[in-house]
Write an enzyme that holds these catalytic residues in place. Structure first.
Site, PDB file in Angstrom:
ATOM      1  N   GLN A  43      -3.084 -23.278   2.902  1.00  0.00           N
ATOM      2  CA  GLN A  43      -4.233 -24.166   2.987  1.00  0.00           C
ATOM      3  C   GLN A  43      -4.522 -24.950   1.710  1.00  0.00           C
ATOM      4  O   GLN A  43      -4.666 -26.172   1.739  1.00  0.00           O
ATOM      5  CB  GLN A  43      -5.494 -23.384   3.412  1.00  0.00           C
ATOM      6  N   ASP A  44      -4.645 -24.255   0.587  1.00  0.00           N
ATOM      7  CA  ASP A  44      -4.962 -24.934  -0.669  1.00  0.00           C
ATOM      8  C   ASP A  44      -3.887 -25.940  -1.042  1.00  0.00           C
ATOM      9  O   ASP A  44      -4.176 -27.026  -1.559  1.00  0.00           O
ATOM     10  CB  ASP A  44      -5.122 -23.917  -1.805  1.00  0.00           C
ATOM     11  N   ARG A  45      -2.640 -25.587  -0.793  1.00  0.00           N
ATOM     12  CA  ARG A  45      -1.541 -26.487  -1.146  1.00  0.00           C
ATOM     13  C   ARG A  45      -1.530 -27.723  -0.254  1.00  0.00           C
ATOM     14  O   ARG A  45      -1.253 -28.838  -0.711  1.00  0.00           O
ATOM     15  CB  ARG A  45      -0.200 -25.762  -1.035  1.00  0.00           C
TER      16      ARG A  45
END
Length: 223
Positions: A43-45
């Protein structure tokens, strides 16, 4: 952020490296997992690569498919607030480490819960498209409740729980922005407008008393 900085420093593009945009989050995550030993997810990436508002489909049918990430206009978003813990910090890898093993062990409760979280995300997109912000607020609450159920209070943390409860007391529906320490807060009544200055000050003061901060989220328009 580091990868983007390296591209800029060396004057390269993803095309120069023959990397598809949808492949980049996975490549970055692989480096973090293999080289740095970080337990994390995509998600963060994904959001760091795509930016803006993105629907992420992590179902097995969409694995490695360009269509797994869909961008939406940020103008669909309602007004929102950010609450965060100004005292405590943490490593999200520690949060994800036990969950990863449970997933590998095919924990039925965890698998069902993750499926439900995905359904919340699908419903949230429909809420944004139809401007059903009251239901969106309810989904935020359901998201946090499911996360708390899956991870347990010891992992979620007493301060995080208190921050969510405090938001609820002030007429706001909240969910984690990530693994804890910061919350996305929406008006529970579904009204797409900022609270009055007086009420914002009252809420901010209440959060301050616990070592939390409460601010408006400003989303710049995209071209």
């Amino acid at each position: 952020a580091l990868f983007r900085a390296l591209l800029k420093f060396f004057g390269l593009t993803l095309n120069d490296l023959r990397i598809e945009k949808y492949d980049l989050p996975r490549m970055i995550l692989d480096v973090e997992k293999v080289e740095l030993g970080i337990s994390a997810g995509l998600q963060d990436r994904v959001i760091q690569v795509y930016g803006g508002l993105v629907r992420m489909d992590f179902s097995s049918s969409q694995k490695d498919a360009p269509s797994r990430y869909t961008s939406y206009p940020v103008g669909l978003l309602p007004v929102a607030y950010l609450a965060y813990d100004a005292i405590a910090g943490g490593d999200s890898g520690k949060v994800h480490s036990t969950v990863k093993q449970r997933w590998l062990d095919k924990d039925a409760t965890l698998i069902a819960g993750m499926k439900q979280l995905g359904e919340y995300a699908d419903e949230a997109i429909r809420c944004l498209e139809t401007q059903n912000y009251s239901l969106l607020a309810k989904l935020a609450e359901s998201n946090f409740a499911m996360r708390r159920s899956l991870y347990g209070d010891a992992v979620v943390g007493a301060r995080n729980i208190r921050m969510v409860e405090l938001a609820k007391e002030k007429g706001l529906s909240a969910k984690f922005t990530g693994s804890g320490g910061a919350l996305l807060c929406l008006r529970s009544d579904g009204v797409n407008a900022w609270l009055s200055d007086e009420l914002e000050t009252e809420i901010s003061d209440a959060f301050d008393q616990h070592g939390f901060k409460f601010i408006r989220i400003s989303i710049p328009p995209t071209s």
